[in-house]
Design a protein around this motif. Structure first.
Motif, PDB file in Angstrom:
ATOM      1  N   ARG A 110       0.859  -1.186   0.000  1.00  0.00           N
ATOM      2  CA  ARG A 110       0.000   0.000   0.000  1.00  0.00           C
ATOM      3  C   ARG A 110       0.893   1.233   0.000  1.00  0.00           C
ATOM      4  O   ARG A 110       1.610   1.493   0.961  1.00  0.00           O
ATOM      5  N   LEU A 111       0.861   1.999  -1.085  1.00  0.00           N
ATOM      6  CA  LEU A 111       1.647   3.206  -1.205  1.00  0.00           C
ATOM      7  C   LEU A 111       0.761   4.417  -0.915  1.00  0.00           C
ATOM      8  O   LEU A 111      -0.436   4.410  -1.224  1.00  0.00           O
ATOM      9  N   ASN A 112       1.351   5.475  -0.342  1.00  0.00           N
ATOM     10  CA  ASN A 112       0.585   6.637   0.119  1.00  0.00           C
ATOM     11  C   ASN A 112       1.186   7.936  -0.412  1.00  0.00           C
ATOM     12  O   ASN A 112       2.412   8.096  -0.440  1.00  0.00           O
ATOM     13  N   TRP A 113       0.287   8.868  -0.808  1.00  0.00           N
ATOM     14  CA  TRP A 113       0.693  10.199  -1.260  1.00  0.00           C
ATOM     15  C   TRP A 113      -0.263  11.242  -0.676  1.00  0.00           C
ATOM     16  O   TRP A 113      -1.405  10.927  -0.322  1.00  0.00           O
ATOM     17  N   THR A 114       0.188  12.465  -0.616  1.00  0.00           N
ATOM     18  CA  THR A 114      -0.688  13.574  -0.235  1.00  0.00           C
ATOM     19  C   THR A 114      -0.236  14.832  -0.960  1.00  0.00           C
ATOM     20  O   THR A 114       0.761  14.823  -1.699  1.00  0.00           O
ATOM     21  N   ALA A 115      -0.979  15.920  -0.764  1.00  0.00           N
ATOM     22  CA  ALA A 115      -0.650  17.207  -1.376  1.00  0.00           C
ATOM     23  C   ALA A 115      -1.236  18.305  -0.503  1.00  0.00           C
ATOM     24  O   ALA A 115      -2.241  18.090   0.185  1.00  0.00           O
ATOM     25  N   PRO A 116      -0.631  19.503  -0.492  1.00  0.00           N
ATOM     26  CA  PRO A 116      -1.172  20.609   0.302  1.00  0.00           C
ATOM     27  C   PRO A 116      -2.432  21.171  -0.342  1.00  0.00           C
ATOM     28  O   PRO A 116      -2.371  22.047  -1.209  1.00  0.00           O
ATOM     29  N   SER A 117      -3.589  20.641   0.052  1.00  0.00           N
ATOM     30  CA  SER A 117      -4.861  21.079  -0.525  1.00  0.00           C
ATOM     31  C   SER A 117      -5.945  20.859   0.521  1.00  0.00           C
ATOM     32  O   SER A 117      -6.343  19.734   0.811  1.00  0.00           O
ATOM     33  N   SER A 118      -6.453  21.951   1.091  1.00  0.00           N
ATOM     34  CA  SER A 118      -7.355  21.884   2.235  1.00  0.00           C
ATOM     35  C   SER A 118      -8.707  21.273   1.863  1.00  0.00           C
ATOM     36  O   SER A 118      -9.230  21.462   0.762  1.00  0.00           O
ATOM     37  N   LEU A 119      -9.289  20.543   2.829  1.00  0.00           N
ATOM     38  CA  LEU A 119     -10.618  19.969   2.672  1.00  0.00           C
ATOM     39  C   LEU A 119     -11.706  20.861   3.270  1.00  0.00           C
ATOM     40  O   LEU A 119     -12.884  20.510   3.226  1.00  0.00           O
ATOM     41  N   ALA A 120     -11.322  22.000   3.805  1.00  0.00           N
ATOM     42  CA  ALA A 120     -12.258  22.826   4.575  1.00  0.00           C
ATOM     43  C   ALA A 120     -13.127  23.737   3.718  1.00  0.00           C
ATOM     44  O   ALA A 120     -14.046  24.369   4.228  1.00  0.00           O
ATOM     45  N   GLY A 121     -12.871  23.821   2.422  1.00  0.00           N
ATOM     46  CA  GLY A 121     -13.578  24.790   1.600  1.00  0.00           C
ATOM     47  C   GLY A 121     -14.939  24.352   1.098  1.00  0.00           C
ATOM     48  O   GLY A 121     -15.624  25.121   0.431  1.00  0.00           O
ATOM     49  N   GLY A 122     -15.340  23.122   1.376  1.00  0.00           N
ATOM     50  CA  GLY A 122     -16.648  22.660   0.944  1.00  0.00           C
ATOM     51  C   GLY A 122     -16.688  22.058  -0.446  1.00  0.00           C
ATOM     52  O   GLY A 122     -17.768  21.782  -0.973  1.00  0.00           O
ATOM     53  N   ASP A 123     -15.528  21.831  -1.077  1.00  0.00           N
ATOM     54  CA  ASP A 123     -15.500  21.251  -2.407  1.00  0.00           C
ATOM     55  C   ASP A 123     -15.890  19.773  -2.379  1.00  0.00           C
ATOM     56  O   ASP A 123     -15.737  19.087  -1.362  1.00  0.00           O
ATOM     57  N   ALA A 144      -8.647  15.239  10.158  1.00  0.00           N
ATOM     58  CA  ALA A 144      -7.834  15.624  11.321  1.00  0.00           C
ATOM     59  C   ALA A 144      -6.615  16.431  10.903  1.00  0.00           C
ATOM     60  O   ALA A 144      -6.189  17.353  11.615  1.00  0.00           O
ATOM     61  N   ASN A 145      -6.047  16.104   9.744  1.00  0.00           N
ATOM     62  CA  ASN A 145      -4.868  16.807   9.247  1.00  0.00           C
ATOM     63  C   ASN A 145      -5.176  17.676   8.031  1.00  0.00           C
ATOM     64  O   ASN A 145      -4.244  18.166   7.381  1.00  0.00           O
ATOM     65  N   ASP A 146      -6.482  17.854   7.741  1.00  0.00           N
ATOM     66  CA  ASP A 146      -6.940  18.716   6.658  1.00  0.00           C
ATOM     67  C   ASP A 146      -6.223  18.405   5.339  1.00  0.00           C
ATOM     68  O   ASP A 146      -5.657  19.287   4.691  1.00  0.00           O
ATOM     69  N   ARG A 147      -6.296  17.150   4.946  1.00  0.00           N
ATOM     70  CA  ARG A 147      -5.612  16.751   3.717  1.00  0.00           C
ATOM     71  C   ARG A 147      -6.286  15.520   3.119  1.00  0.00           C
ATOM     72  O   ARG A 147      -6.990  14.772   3.813  1.00  0.00           O
ATOM     73  N   LEU A 148      -6.079  15.342   1.839  1.00  0.00           N
ATOM     74  CA  LEU A 148      -6.492  14.133   1.141  1.00  0.00           C
ATOM     75  C   LEU A 148      -5.278  13.238   0.985  1.00  0.00           C
ATOM     76  O   LEU A 148      -4.204  13.703   0.580  1.00  0.00           O
ATOM     77  N   ILE A 149      -5.430  11.975   1.322  1.00  0.00           N
ATOM     78  CA  ILE A 149      -4.363  10.995   1.120  1.00  0.00           C
ATOM     79  C   ILE A 149      -4.818  10.015   0.046  1.00  0.00           C
ATOM     80  O   ILE A 149      -5.904   9.436   0.145  1.00  0.00           O
ATOM     81  N   MET A 150      -4.006   9.851  -0.973  1.00  0.00           N
ATOM     82  CA  MET A 150      -4.277   8.865  -2.003  1.00  0.00           C
ATOM     83  C   MET A 150      -3.428   7.630  -1.739  1.00  0.00           C
ATOM     84  O   MET A 150      -2.248   7.725  -1.395  1.00  0.00           O
ATOM     85  N   GLN A 151      -4.061   6.476  -1.892  1.00  0.00           N
ATOM     86  CA  GLN A 151      -3.369   5.207  -1.690  1.00  0.00           C
ATOM     87  C   GLN A 151      -3.563   4.333  -2.923  1.00  0.00           C
ATOM     88  O   GLN A 151      -4.611   4.385  -3.573  1.00  0.00           O
ATOM     89  N   VAL A 152      -2.561   3.545  -3.246  1.00  0.00           N
ATOM     90  CA  VAL A 152      -2.675   2.542  -4.302  1.00  0.00           C
ATOM     91  C   VAL A 152      -2.177   1.218  -3.736  1.00  0.00           C
ATOM     92  O   VAL A 152      -1.094   1.157  -3.146  1.00  0.00           O
ATOM     93  N   VAL A 153      -2.994   0.189  -3.887  1.00  0.00           N
ATOM     94  CA  VAL A 153      -2.647  -1.145  -3.391  1.00  0.00           C
ATOM     95  C   VAL A 153      -2.369  -2.041  -4.593  1.00  0.00           C
ATOM     96  O   VAL A 153      -3.210  -2.177  -5.493  1.00  0.00           O
TER      97      VAL A 153
END
Length: 220
Positions: A151-164, A192-201
């Motif tokens: 399971r590989l994990n990535w993220t990016a600085p992009s807030s989830l708080a804006g309602g998108d 909790a960390n205001d981020r989206l994490i993408m995973q690929v298995v």
């Protein structure tokens, strides 16, 4: 455009044009339940008759991992969408589906067709617009699953708080492997960390992720 109708807003941005479709909201609603071995299915209130699958946008209201996502149906007869989340974990959220094609909804007002008689706009149908995209990812590392996959994990600085809302169609795509095997994509809403994490298995997945994630909002 050489003729027809065009609306331009105060920022000189074309908002309506008789040659180009707007992104139109066809259905919207909420879902609630728990993750199970059979997944979660959301049914549209009416069949969506677009040739291509409608664009489904989702916004979980709590931390959730969405995977094995599908737009259910066939060409011209799309019935709903489905996804899996972790078994036993509550899953709740809001969604809407959209397409670059309007539907005759209002009983009075204005409708706009293009030169081939395609309905582009109906004032009774709300529109949506893309708000942002994530195309560059930071690799967080990997771990082993109980089935011997990685399971590989990535993220990016992009807030989830804006309602998108996140486009689910891209999460339904598999990720190509380095040699011959593909991997399944997972999207983790980490509030909790205001981020989206993408995973690929998978078993031979690159540590570089190229798949974009798109977000949109409904316009009132």
């Amino acid at each position: 455009m050489s003729y027809g109708l065009r609306y331009v807003n105060n920022n000189d941005v074309v908002t309506l044009d008789s040659e180009f479709s707007r992104l139109v909201v066809l259905e919207k609603g909420t879902w609630s339940g728990f993750g199970s071995s059979s997944g979660n299915y959301v049914k549209f209130s009416k069949t969506i008759t677009t040739a291509e699958p409608p664009l489904v946008f989702v916004r979980p209201t709590e931390p959730n991992t969405l995977y094995f996502c599908l737009v259910n149906g066939t060409q011209g007869a799309w019935a709903g969408f489905s996804f899996y989340t972790l078994i036993g974990v509550a899953t709740n959220g809001k969604w809407f589906c959209a397409a670059f094609e309007s539907s005759p909804t209002a009983t009075y007002g204005m409708r706009l067709w293009d030169g081939s008689s395609k309905l582009l706009f109906d004032n009774g149908t709300p529109c949506a617009q893309f708000t942002r995209s994530i195309t560059s990812w930071t690799y967080l590392g990997s771990s082993q699953t109980g089935q011997g996959q990685t399971r590989l994990n990535w993220t990016a600085p992009s807030s989830l708080a804006g309602g998108d809302y996140m486009l689910l169609n891209n999460i339904a795509m598999d990720v190509a492997g380095l040699i011959s095997r593909q991997g399944n994509m997972y999207a983790l809403w980490d509030y909790a960390n205001d981020r989206l994490i993408m995973q690929v298995v998978g078993v031979d997945i690159s540590s570089t992720l190229y798949n974009p994630v798109l977000f949109a909002k409904q316009l009132s």
